[in-house]
Write an enzyme that holds these catalytic residues in place. Sequence first.
Site, mmCIF file in Angstrom:
data_model
loop_
_atom_site.group_PDB
_atom_site.id
_atom_site.type_symbol
_atom_site.label_atom_id
_atom_site.label_comp_id
_atom_site.label_asym_id
_atom_site.label_seq_id
_atom_site.Cartn_x
_atom_site.Cartn_y
_atom_site.Cartn_z
ATOM 1 C CD GLU A 141 -3.095 -0.896 2.119
ATOM 2 O OE1 GLU A 141 -4.160 -0.427 1.718
ATOM 3 O OE2 GLU A 141 -2.870 -1.192 3.310
ATOM 4 C CG HIS B 236 -2.726 2.634 5.955
ATOM 5 N ND1 HIS B 236 -4.083 2.848 5.857
ATOM 6 C CD2 HIS B 236 -2.540 1.315 5.703
ATOM 7 C CE1 HIS B 236 -4.681 1.708 5.552
ATOM 8 N NE2 HIS B 236 -3.766 0.760 5.458
ATOM 9 C CG HIS C 10 -5.257 -2.219 9.155
ATOM 10 N ND1 HIS C 10 -4.424 -3.270 8.850
ATOM 11 C CD2 HIS C 10 -5.232 -1.405 8.071
ATOM 12 C CE1 HIS C 10 -3.917 -3.094 7.635
ATOM 13 N NE2 HIS C 10 -4.382 -1.973 7.146
ATOM 14 C CG HIS D 211 -8.297 -1.062 4.497
ATOM 15 N ND1 HIS D 211 -7.790 -0.750 3.254
ATOM 16 C CD2 HIS D 211 -7.217 -1.309 5.270
ATOM 17 C CE1 HIS D 211 -6.470 -0.820 3.289
ATOM 18 N NE2 HIS D 211 -6.097 -1.146 4.497
HETATM 19 ZN ZN LIG Z 1 -4.099 -1.232 5.054
#
Ligand SMILES: [Zn+2]
Length: 242
Positions: A81, A100, A102, A172
Amino acid sequence: MNASSLVDPSLVQELVDANRILYNEGVLDAFGHVSARHDKHRDRFLLAANLAPALVGPDDILEFDLDGSPVVDTRRRLYVERFLHAEIYRARPDVMAIVHSHSVAVLPFSVSQRARLRPVCHMSGFLGSGAPVFDIRDTAGPATDLLIRDRELGAALAKSLDRHAVVLMRGHGSTVVAPSIRLAVYRAVYTEVNARVQLQAEQLGPITFLTVEEADATAESNEANVDRPWLLWQAKARLGST
Ligand SMILES: [Zn+2]
Protein backbone atom coordinates in the site's frame (compact mmCIF):
# COMPACT_ATOMS: atom_id res chain seq x y z
CA MET A 1 19.20 3.92 5.82
CA ASN A 2 19.16 2.79 2.18
CA ALA A 3 18.83 6.15 0.47
CA SER A 4 20.27 7.70 -2.66
CA SER A 5 20.59 11.14 -1.20
CA LEU A 6 21.50 12.74 2.07
CA VAL A 7 18.48 12.79 4.25
CA ASP A 8 18.66 14.36 7.70
CA PRO A 9 19.53 11.42 10.03
CA SER A 10 17.30 12.91 12.73
CA LEU A 11 14.32 12.57 10.36
CA VAL A 12 15.12 8.88 9.89
CA GLN A 13 15.38 8.41 13.66
CA GLU A 14 12.09 10.23 14.20
CA LEU A 15 10.42 7.94 11.69
CA VAL A 16 11.84 4.87 13.45
CA ASP A 17 10.54 6.24 16.77
CA ALA A 18 7.14 6.89 15.16
CA ASN A 19 6.93 3.23 14.07
CA ARG A 20 7.62 2.03 17.60
CA ILE A 21 5.37 4.58 19.30
CA LEU A 22 2.41 3.74 17.06
CA TYR A 23 2.83 0.07 17.93
CA ASN A 24 3.25 0.84 21.63
CA GLU A 25 0.18 3.07 21.76
CA GLY A 26 -2.03 0.47 20.07
CA VAL A 27 -2.52 2.23 16.73
CA LEU A 28 -0.46 -0.19 14.62
CA ASP A 29 -0.10 -3.94 15.20
CA ALA A 30 1.77 -6.19 12.79
CA PHE A 31 0.22 -4.13 9.99
CA GLY A 32 -0.01 -0.49 9.01
CA HIS A 33 2.79 1.95 8.29
CA VAL A 34 4.03 5.51 8.76
CA SER A 35 5.96 7.65 6.27
CA ALA A 36 7.60 11.09 6.10
CA ARG A 37 8.24 13.38 3.16
CA HIS A 38 11.96 13.70 2.33
CA ASP A 39 13.44 16.86 3.87
CA LYS A 40 15.47 17.78 0.74
CA HIS A 41 13.45 16.27 -2.14
CA ARG A 42 9.79 17.18 -1.85
CA ASP A 43 8.93 14.62 -4.51
CA ARG A 44 10.21 11.72 -2.43
CA PHE A 45 9.23 10.10 0.83
CA LEU A 46 10.65 7.73 3.43
CA LEU A 47 8.92 4.48 4.37
CA ALA A 48 10.13 1.25 5.92
CA ALA A 49 10.55 -2.02 4.05
CA ASN A 50 7.80 -4.59 4.60
CA LEU A 51 8.14 -5.24 8.34
CA ALA A 52 5.99 -5.11 11.46
CA PRO A 53 6.36 -1.48 12.64
CA ALA A 54 7.74 -2.42 16.07
CA LEU A 55 10.70 -4.12 14.36
CA VAL A 56 11.69 -1.20 12.12
CA GLY A 57 15.22 0.19 12.55
CA PRO A 58 17.13 2.94 10.69
CA ASP A 59 18.53 0.48 8.12
CA ASP A 60 15.00 -0.53 7.14
CA ILE A 61 13.98 2.96 6.00
CA LEU A 62 13.81 3.24 2.20
CA GLU A 63 13.34 6.21 -0.11
CA PHE A 64 10.49 6.27 -2.66
CA ASP A 65 9.44 8.54 -5.52
CA LEU A 66 5.87 9.74 -6.01
CA ASP A 67 5.12 6.78 -8.30
CA GLY A 68 5.71 4.54 -5.29
CA SER A 69 8.96 3.13 -6.71
CA PRO A 70 12.10 2.80 -4.57
CA VAL A 71 14.72 5.40 -5.56
CA VAL A 72 17.51 2.84 -5.05
CA ASP A 73 17.01 -0.69 -6.37
CA THR A 74 16.35 -3.04 -3.49
CA ARG A 75 15.64 -6.70 -2.95
CA ARG A 76 13.66 -5.89 0.19
CA ARG A 77 9.96 -6.68 0.21
CA LEU A 78 7.86 -3.51 0.04
CA TYR A 79 4.52 -2.56 1.55
CA VAL A 80 1.80 -3.18 -1.05
CA GLU A 81 0.00 0.00 0.00
CA ARG A 82 2.92 2.42 -0.50
CA PHE A 83 0.83 4.02 -3.29
CA LEU A 84 -1.47 5.65 -0.75
CA HIS A 85 1.50 7.54 0.66
CA ALA A 86 2.80 8.49 -2.80
CA GLU A 87 -0.48 9.86 -4.08
CA ILE A 88 -1.29 11.81 -0.93
CA TYR A 89 2.15 13.49 -1.01
CA ARG A 90 1.49 14.32 -4.66
CA ALA A 91 -1.98 15.76 -3.99
CA ARG A 92 -1.25 17.56 -0.69
CA PRO A 93 1.92 19.71 -0.66
CA ASP A 94 1.20 20.59 3.00
CA VAL A 95 1.43 16.97 4.15
CA MET A 96 4.81 15.98 5.61
CA ALA A 97 3.87 12.68 7.32
CA ILE A 98 1.22 9.96 6.92
CA VAL A 99 0.01 7.13 9.19
CA HIS A 100 -2.04 4.28 7.72
CA SER A 101 -3.58 1.96 10.30
CA HIS A 102 -6.27 -0.65 10.88
CA SER A 103 -6.86 0.48 14.50
CA VAL A 104 -9.94 -1.26 15.83
CA ALA A 105 -12.08 1.46 17.43
CA VAL A 106 -12.08 3.43 14.17
CA LEU A 107 -13.24 0.50 12.02
CA PRO A 108 -16.95 0.62 13.03
CA PHE A 109 -17.14 4.18 11.67
CA SER A 110 -15.76 3.01 8.33
CA VAL A 111 -18.68 0.60 7.83
CA SER A 112 -21.59 2.32 9.62
CA GLN A 113 -24.23 3.68 7.26
CA ARG A 114 -25.43 6.05 9.98
CA ALA A 115 -22.65 7.24 12.31
CA ARG A 116 -19.81 9.46 11.24
CA LEU A 117 -16.50 9.90 13.09
CA ARG A 118 -16.65 13.47 14.44
CA PRO A 119 -14.74 15.28 17.20
CA VAL A 120 -16.28 14.60 20.63
CA CYS A 121 -13.46 16.02 22.74
CA HIS A 122 -10.90 18.79 22.67
CA MET A 123 -7.97 16.46 21.95
CA SER A 124 -9.35 15.55 18.55
CA GLY A 125 -10.36 18.89 17.07
CA PHE A 126 -8.27 18.03 13.99
CA LEU A 127 -11.24 15.87 12.93
CA GLY A 128 -12.95 19.16 11.99
CA SER A 129 -16.38 18.61 10.48
CA GLY A 130 -15.87 14.83 10.53
CA ALA A 131 -13.77 12.26 8.69
CA PRO A 132 -14.85 11.33 5.15
CA VAL A 133 -15.14 7.63 4.24
CA PHE A 134 -13.43 6.22 1.16
CA ASP A 135 -15.22 3.22 -0.35
CA ILE A 136 -12.91 1.36 -2.70
CA ARG A 137 -15.98 -0.09 -4.41
CA ASP A 138 -16.73 3.29 -5.97
CA THR A 139 -13.40 3.18 -7.82
CA ALA A 140 -12.62 -0.49 -8.34
CA GLY A 141 -15.88 -2.42 -8.03
CA PRO A 142 -17.11 -5.06 -5.59
CA ALA A 143 -14.35 -7.68 -5.80
CA THR A 144 -11.10 -6.07 -4.55
CA ASP A 145 -9.08 -7.14 -1.49
CA LEU A 146 -9.64 -3.55 -0.19
CA LEU A 147 -5.92 -2.70 -0.39
CA ILE A 148 -4.55 0.42 -2.10
CA ARG A 149 -2.48 -1.58 -4.57
CA ASP A 150 -1.77 0.96 -7.31
CA ARG A 151 -1.51 4.63 -8.20
CA GLU A 152 -5.12 4.89 -9.38
CA LEU A 153 -6.45 3.70 -6.03
CA GLY A 154 -3.99 5.93 -4.18
CA ALA A 155 -5.22 8.94 -6.17
CA ALA A 156 -8.86 8.05 -5.44
CA LEU A 157 -8.09 7.84 -1.72
CA ALA A 158 -6.29 11.20 -1.83
CA LYS A 159 -9.37 12.69 -3.52
CA SER A 160 -11.62 11.42 -0.70
CA LEU A 161 -9.20 12.77 1.91
CA ASP A 162 -9.44 16.18 0.21
CA ARG A 163 -8.37 18.87 2.74
CA HIS A 164 -9.16 16.73 5.81
CA ALA A 165 -6.63 15.33 8.32
CA VAL A 166 -8.20 11.86 8.44
CA VAL A 167 -9.93 9.63 5.90
CA LEU A 168 -11.59 6.35 6.85
CA MET A 169 -11.37 3.39 4.49
CA ARG A 170 -14.48 1.19 4.39
CA GLY A 171 -13.91 -2.19 6.01
CA HIS A 172 -10.17 -1.56 6.17
CA GLY A 173 -8.94 1.25 8.43
CA SER A 174 -7.90 4.87 8.21
CA THR A 175 -5.20 7.21 6.98
CA VAL A 176 -4.07 10.27 8.93
CA VAL A 177 -1.97 13.15 7.56
CA ALA A 178 -0.13 16.04 9.22
CA PRO A 179 2.54 18.69 8.68
CA SER A 180 5.08 16.72 10.80
CA ILE A 181 5.80 13.19 12.02
CA ARG A 182 5.00 14.19 15.60
CA LEU A 183 1.62 15.61 14.65
CA ALA A 184 0.78 12.61 12.47
CA VAL A 185 1.47 10.31 15.43
CA TYR A 186 -0.55 12.56 17.78
CA ARG A 187 -3.50 12.63 15.39
CA ALA A 188 -3.37 8.87 14.80
CA VAL A 189 -3.41 8.19 18.55
CA TYR A 190 -6.26 10.63 19.20
CA THR A 191 -8.29 9.45 16.20
CA GLU A 192 -8.40 6.08 17.96
CA VAL A 193 -9.20 7.74 21.33
CA ASN A 194 -12.00 9.81 19.78
CA ALA A 195 -13.49 6.70 18.19
CA ARG A 196 -13.54 4.90 21.54
CA VAL A 197 -15.16 7.85 23.34
CA GLN A 198 -17.69 8.38 20.56
CA LEU A 199 -18.68 4.69 20.66
CA GLN A 200 -19.13 4.91 24.44
CA ALA A 201 -21.11 8.16 24.25
CA GLU A 202 -23.43 6.59 21.65
CA GLN A 203 -24.61 4.18 24.35
CA LEU A 204 -25.88 7.12 26.44
CA GLY A 205 -27.96 8.73 23.71
CA PRO A 206 -27.57 11.71 21.36
CA ILE A 207 -24.10 13.28 21.31
CA THR A 208 -23.08 16.94 21.42
CA PHE A 209 -20.10 17.21 19.05
CA LEU A 210 -17.59 20.05 18.87
CA THR A 211 -18.60 22.79 16.46
CA VAL A 212 -16.26 23.35 13.53
CA GLU A 213 -15.05 26.53 15.26
CA GLU A 214 -14.36 24.63 18.50
CA ALA A 215 -12.62 21.93 16.50
CA ASP A 216 -10.32 24.49 14.86
CA ALA A 217 -9.59 26.31 18.14
CA THR A 218 -8.85 23.15 20.14
CA ALA A 219 -6.69 21.74 17.36
CA GLU A 220 -4.63 24.91 17.35
CA SER A 221 -4.05 24.98 21.12
CA ASN A 222 -3.43 21.24 21.61
CA GLU A 223 -1.21 20.74 18.60
CA ALA A 224 1.10 23.52 19.80
CA ASN A 225 1.91 21.15 22.70
CA VAL A 226 2.69 18.11 20.55
CA ASP A 227 6.20 17.73 21.99
CA ARG A 228 4.78 16.83 25.41
CA PRO A 229 3.03 13.60 24.37
CA TRP A 230 5.76 12.85 21.81
CA LEU A 231 8.54 12.89 24.44
CA LEU A 232 6.45 10.70 26.77
CA TRP A 233 5.58 8.18 24.06
CA GLN A 234 9.16 8.17 22.79
CA ALA A 235 10.52 7.45 26.29
CA LYS A 236 7.96 4.65 26.79
CA ALA A 237 8.78 3.10 23.40
CA ARG A 238 12.54 3.26 24.03
CA LEU A 239 12.14 1.74 27.50
CA GLY A 240 10.06 -1.03 26.01
CA SER A 241 12.74 -1.90 23.47
CA THR A 242 15.67 -2.21 25.89
ZN1 LIG B 1 -4.10 -1.23 5.05
